[in-house]
Design a protein around this motif. Structure first.
Motif, PDB file in Angstrom:
ATOM      1  N   MET A   1      45.590 -25.360  36.554  1.00 11.44           N
ATOM      2  CA  MET A   1      46.660 -26.362  36.471  1.00 11.44           C
ATOM      3  C   MET A   1      47.060 -26.799  37.877  1.00 11.44           C
ATOM      4  O   MET A   1      47.310 -25.974  38.746  1.00 11.44           O
ATOM      5  CB  MET A   1      47.876 -25.794  35.732  1.00 11.44           C
ATOM      6  N   SER A   2      47.103 -28.127  38.094  1.00  9.26           N
ATOM      7  CA  SER A   2      47.469 -28.641  39.404  1.00  9.26           C
ATOM      8  C   SER A   2      48.960 -28.428  39.673  1.00  9.26           C
ATOM      9  O   SER A   2      49.746 -28.158  38.763  1.00  9.26           O
ATOM     10  CB  SER A   2      47.150 -30.138  39.485  1.00  9.26           C
ATOM     11  N   ILE A   3      49.331 -28.553  40.947  1.00 13.10           N
ATOM     12  CA  ILE A   3      50.737 -28.381  41.334  1.00 13.10           C
ATOM     13  C   ILE A   3      51.618 -29.402  40.619  1.00 13.10           C
ATOM     14  O   ILE A   3      52.713 -29.093  40.137  1.00 13.10           O
ATOM     15  CB  ILE A   3      50.887 -28.511  42.858  1.00 13.10           C
ATOM     16  N   LYS A   4      51.108 -30.627  40.521  1.00 10.18           N
ATOM     17  CA  LYS A   4      51.868 -31.687  39.853  1.00 10.18           C
ATOM     18  C   LYS A   4      52.148 -31.322  38.396  1.00 10.18           C
ATOM     19  O   LYS A   4      53.294 -31.423  37.917  1.00 10.18           O
ATOM     20  CB  LYS A   4      51.086 -32.999  39.936  1.00 10.18           C
ATOM     21  N   ASN A   5      51.112 -30.898  37.691  1.00  7.71           N
ATOM     22  CA  ASN A   5      51.284 -30.528  36.287  1.00  7.71           C
ATOM     23  C   ASN A   5      52.196 -29.319  36.124  1.00  7.71           C
ATOM     24  O   ASN A   5      52.976 -29.238  35.167  1.00  7.71           O
ATOM     25  CB  ASN A   5      49.918 -30.224  35.660  1.00  7.71           C
ATOM     26  N   LEU A   6      52.084 -28.375  37.059  1.00  7.06           N
ATOM     27  CA  LEU A   6      52.932 -27.182  37.020  1.00  7.06           C
ATOM     28  C   LEU A   6      54.402 -27.558  37.168  1.00  7.06           C
ATOM     29  O   LEU A   6      55.274 -27.050  36.450  1.00  7.06           O
ATOM     30  CB  LEU A   6      52.511 -26.197  38.116  1.00  7.06           C
ATOM     31  N   ILE A   7      54.682 -28.478  38.094  1.00 10.36           N
ATOM     32  CA  ILE A   7      56.062 -28.922  38.318  1.00 10.36           C
ATOM     33  C   ILE A   7      56.622 -29.588  37.063  1.00 10.36           C
ATOM     34  O   ILE A   7      57.745 -29.310  36.624  1.00 10.36           O
ATOM     35  CB  ILE A   7      56.130 -29.885  39.518  1.00 10.36           C
ATOM     36  N   PHE A   8      55.823 -30.482  36.450  1.00 11.18           N
ATOM     37  CA  PHE A   8      56.279 -31.163  35.244  1.00 11.18           C
ATOM     38  C   PHE A   8      56.512 -30.182  34.100  1.00 11.18           C
ATOM     39  O   PHE A   8      57.435 -30.344  33.303  1.00 11.18           O
ATOM     40  CB  PHE A   8      55.268 -32.233  34.815  1.00 11.18           C
ATOM     41  N   THR A   9      55.664 -29.156  34.013  1.00 12.80           N
ATOM     42  CA  THR A   9      55.819 -28.150  32.953  1.00 12.80           C
ATOM     43  C   THR A   9      57.098 -27.341  33.151  1.00 12.80           C
ATOM     44  O   THR A   9      57.855 -27.099  32.199  1.00 12.80           O
ATOM     45  CB  THR A   9      54.606 -27.208  32.924  1.00 12.80           C
ATOM     46  N   VAL A  10      57.359 -26.940  34.389  1.00 13.37           N
ATOM     47  CA  VAL A  10      58.568 -26.165  34.702  1.00 13.37           C
ATOM     48  C   VAL A  10      59.825 -26.986  34.405  1.00 13.37           C
ATOM     49  O   VAL A  10      60.823 -26.466  33.890  1.00 13.37           O
ATOM     50  CB  VAL A  10      58.550 -25.707  36.169  1.00 13.37           C
ATOM     51  N   LEU A  11      59.769 -28.293  34.701  1.00 14.82           N
ATOM     52  CA  LEU A  11      60.935 -29.152  34.495  1.00 14.82           C
ATOM     53  C   LEU A  11      61.320 -29.303  33.018  1.00 14.82           C
ATOM     54  O   LEU A  11      62.453 -29.704  32.710  1.00 14.82           O
ATOM     55  CB  LEU A  11      60.685 -30.539  35.103  1.00 14.82           C
ATOM     56  N   LEU A  12      60.393 -28.975  32.119  1.00 14.19           N
ATOM     57  CA  LEU A  12      60.710 -29.066  30.686  1.00 14.19           C
ATOM     58  C   LEU A  12      61.869 -28.149  30.290  1.00 14.19           C
ATOM     59  O   LEU A  12      62.518 -28.378  29.261  1.00 14.19           O
ATOM     60  CB  LEU A  12      59.477 -28.725  29.851  1.00 14.19           C
ATOM     61  N   VAL A  13      62.132 -27.116  31.097  1.00 17.79           N
ATOM     62  CA  VAL A  13      63.222 -26.191  30.780  1.00 17.79           C
ATOM     63  C   VAL A  13      64.568 -26.905  30.769  1.00 17.79           C
ATOM     64  O   VAL A  13      65.515 -26.466  30.110  1.00 17.79           O
ATOM     65  CB  VAL A  13      63.226 -25.014  31.793  1.00 17.79           C
ATOM     66  N   PHE A  14      64.648 -28.045  31.488  1.00 20.29           N
ATOM     67  CA  PHE A  14      65.918 -28.763  31.557  1.00 20.29           C
ATOM     68  C   PHE A  14      66.230 -29.526  30.269  1.00 20.29           C
ATOM     69  O   PHE A  14      67.364 -29.994  30.097  1.00 20.29           O
ATOM     70  CB  PHE A  14      65.917 -29.723  32.750  1.00 20.29           C
ATOM     71  N   VAL A  15      65.249 -29.666  29.370  1.00 15.32           N
ATOM     72  CA  VAL A  15      65.520 -30.323  28.088  1.00 15.32           C
ATOM     73  C   VAL A  15      66.504 -29.502  27.253  1.00 15.32           C
ATOM     74  O   VAL A  15      67.581 -30.009  26.889  1.00 15.32           O
ATOM     75  CB  VAL A  15      64.210 -30.585  27.313  1.00 15.32           C
ATOM     76  N   PRO A  16      66.204 -28.226  26.940  1.00 12.93           N
ATOM     77  CA  PRO A  16      67.203 -27.429  26.200  1.00 12.93           C
ATOM     78  C   PRO A  16      68.474 -27.168  27.002  1.00 12.93           C
ATOM     79  O   PRO A  16      69.566 -27.077  26.431  1.00 12.93           O
ATOM     80  CB  PRO A  16      66.460 -26.119  25.899  1.00 12.93           C
ATOM     81  N   VAL A  17      68.326 -27.067  28.344  1.00 12.74           N
ATOM     82  CA  VAL A  17      69.505 -26.835  29.187  1.00 12.74           C
ATOM     83  C   VAL A  17      70.482 -28.007  29.072  1.00 12.74           C
ATOM     84  O   VAL A  17      71.699 -27.816  28.952  1.00 12.74           O
ATOM     85  CB  VAL A  17      69.091 -26.624  30.660  1.00 12.74           C
ATOM     86  N   SER A  18      69.960 -29.228  29.114  1.00 15.48           N
ATOM     87  CA  SER A  18      70.828 -30.410  29.031  1.00 15.48           C
ATOM     88  C   SER A  18      71.487 -30.526  27.662  1.00 15.48           C
ATOM     89  O   SER A  18      72.651 -30.920  27.557  1.00 15.48           O
ATOM     90  CB  SER A  18      70.020 -31.678  29.338  1.00 15.48           C
ATOM     91  N   ILE A  19      70.740 -30.188  26.606  1.00 13.72           N
ATOM     92  CA  ILE A  19      71.306 -30.220  25.248  1.00 13.72           C
ATOM     93  C   ILE A  19      72.441 -29.194  25.133  1.00 13.72           C
ATOM     94  O   ILE A  19      73.507 -29.480  24.570  1.00 13.72           O
ATOM     95  CB  ILE A  19      70.212 -29.944  24.198  1.00 13.72           C
ATOM     96  N   LEU A  20      72.211 -28.017  25.687  1.00 18.35           N
ATOM     97  CA  LEU A  20      73.248 -26.988  25.702  1.00 18.35           C
ATOM     98  C   LEU A  20      74.463 -27.462  26.491  1.00 18.35           C
ATOM     99  O   LEU A  20      75.618 -27.283  26.059  1.00 18.35           O
ATOM    100  CB  LEU A  20      72.687 -25.699  26.325  1.00 18.35           C
ATOM    101  N   GLY A  21      74.216 -28.078  27.642  1.00 16.53           N
ATOM    102  CA  GLY A  21      75.310 -28.576  28.478  1.00 16.53           C
ATOM    103  C   GLY A  21      76.126 -29.644  27.785  1.00 16.53           C
ATOM    104  O   GLY A  21      77.350 -29.720  27.958  1.00 16.53           O
ATOM    105  N   HIS A  22      75.468 -30.463  26.968  1.00 18.14           N
ATOM    106  CA  HIS A  22      76.182 -31.507  26.233  1.00 18.14           C
ATOM    107  C   HIS A  22      77.158 -30.894  25.228  1.00 18.14           C
ATOM    108  O   HIS A  22      78.322 -31.302  25.143  1.00 18.14           O
ATOM    109  CB  HIS A  22      75.175 -32.412  25.516  1.00 18.14           C
TER     110      HIS A  22
END
Length: 372
Positions: free
Chosen positions: A1-22
């Motif tokens: 997995m490239s660095i770019k793809n790794l970064i995008f995959t890690v950023l997916l954690v903010f989807v549930p985090v943002s829903i929780l924050g809402h």
């Protein structure tokens, strides 16, 4: 997995985090940041799903899908903002997207590509065609603004009717550009497509792209639908916290609309353009940057004008004069630099410097009616 793809995959954690924050009613600034971070990987998934579906659908339908969903994330954010009555923010995001693609994305691509290769080439004929289309976009923005500026007694309804008429013309022209690129002159775009298939098989799922088997159509349709729904949800969070977040940051909504929102919505596409430029695929890089600008000007903006009528949130093409000046400057220098079909790191630096100057101008631009 490239660095770019790794970064995008890690950023997916903010989807549930943002829903929780809402649901926990977090501070507006925190929610704005996590929602913005969540949109970036979702936009990447939308782009990848569209590319995979295009492989199955074939070149003609695939090209139409890419042309339609190329700026889907920005369109969704703009729809949500328009529904919330933030018409001036939507207008600012339109001009910001055009400026960002022509100056920031193309500038970074030419700079980083030029640091690795002394000189890079792309098709000058394609550059000239794109330049003419961008000139039309500037004219389409100039005319309603000029009419509103020179006619003190003109009413909003008349400007709205003019803008709607211009919007229809722009959509027709966009359809003709698709005919040009996909049918009558498709050979001009073959180099970029070949480069995309061989060197940049998508933001996520490179292994699948190299597979001899065709992608699972229904799987990727599901991914596209799920990502679209999640982008819409995150856009609600983003727009809902926009006003309070900008005040906490000390920013005007004009700066946020022109600079921040386009970067958030286009981050995945921007990354692709820069990566392929580093791989010496400048034809594809320029196509991504300029093509995205054209789609914003000829498709997204007029669609928003017509959608505003349906939604009861009328939006015209009468832009802030300074926004218009910024777009004209961006188109002028981008056309000038790309006209010879060659690029180097200095030309990339000039584009980035222009973007920095305009960004500073928008940052220090005083608050105007309806913004900030």
């Amino acid at each position: 997995m490239s660095i770019k793809n790794l970064i995008f995959t890690v950023l997916l954690v903010f989807v549930p985090v943002s829903i929780l924050g809402h649901f926990l009613e977090w501070d507006a600034l925190v929610l704005f940041i996590v929602a913005a971070l969540a949109i970036v990987p979702l936009a990447a998934w939308m782009g990848t799903a569209t590319e995979e579906i295009a492989v199955v659908a074939g070149p003609s339908l695939g090209g139409l899908l890419n042309a339609t969903f190329g700026n889907a994330t920005e369109l969704i954010i703009a729809f949500i903002a328009l529904q919330a009555g933030l018409v001036d923010v939507v207008k600012a995001s339109i001009t910001g997207s055009i400026i960002g693609n022509l100056l920031l994305v193309m500038g970074l691509s030419m700079l980083l590509g030029g640091l690795r290769y002394k000189e890079q080439e792309f098709q000058p004929l394609l550059a000239r065609v794109n330049a003419s289309s961008m000139n039309l976009a500037v004219i389409a923005m100039l005319v309603p603004t000029a009419v509103g500026f020179t006619s003190s007694g003109i009413d909003e309804l008349t400007l709205q009717r003019l803008s709607s008429s211009v919007a229809i013309v722009l959509i027709l022209v966009y359809g003709l550009t698709l005919l040009f690129s996909m049918k009558t002159h498709s050979y001009l775009y073959d180099v970029g497509v070949a480069g995309l298939e061989s060197d940049e098989p998508g933001v996520i799922g490179e292994a699948e792209s190299h597979s001899a088997e065709k992608p699972n159509l229904w799987l990727w349709v599901g991914v596209l639908l799920a990502a679209t729904v999640l982008v819409a949800i995150e856009s609600e969070f983003l727009v809902g916290s926009l006003e309070a977040a900008t005040k906490q940051l000390g920013l005007t909504e004009l700066f946020t609309g022109v600079i921040l929102l386009p970067i958030i919505g286009n981050a995945a596409e921007h990354t692709t353009a820069v990566v392929v430029a580093i791989k010496n695929k400048m034809d594809l890089s320029v196509s991504v940057a300029v093509g995205s600008s054209l789609q914003i000007a000829l498709f997204v903006a007029p669609v928003l004008v017509l959608a505003g009528l349906v939604m009861g949130q009328p939006m015209d093409l009468n832009f802030n004069p300074f926004e218009l000046v910024a777009v004209a400057v961006a188109v002028l220098i981008a056309n000038s630099i790309s006209s010879d079909g060659k690029s180097n790191w200095l030309e990339g630096t000039l584009l980035l410097a222009t973007y920095a100057v305009l960004g500073l101008a928008f940052y220090f631009h005083p608050v105007i009616d309806g913004l900030g």
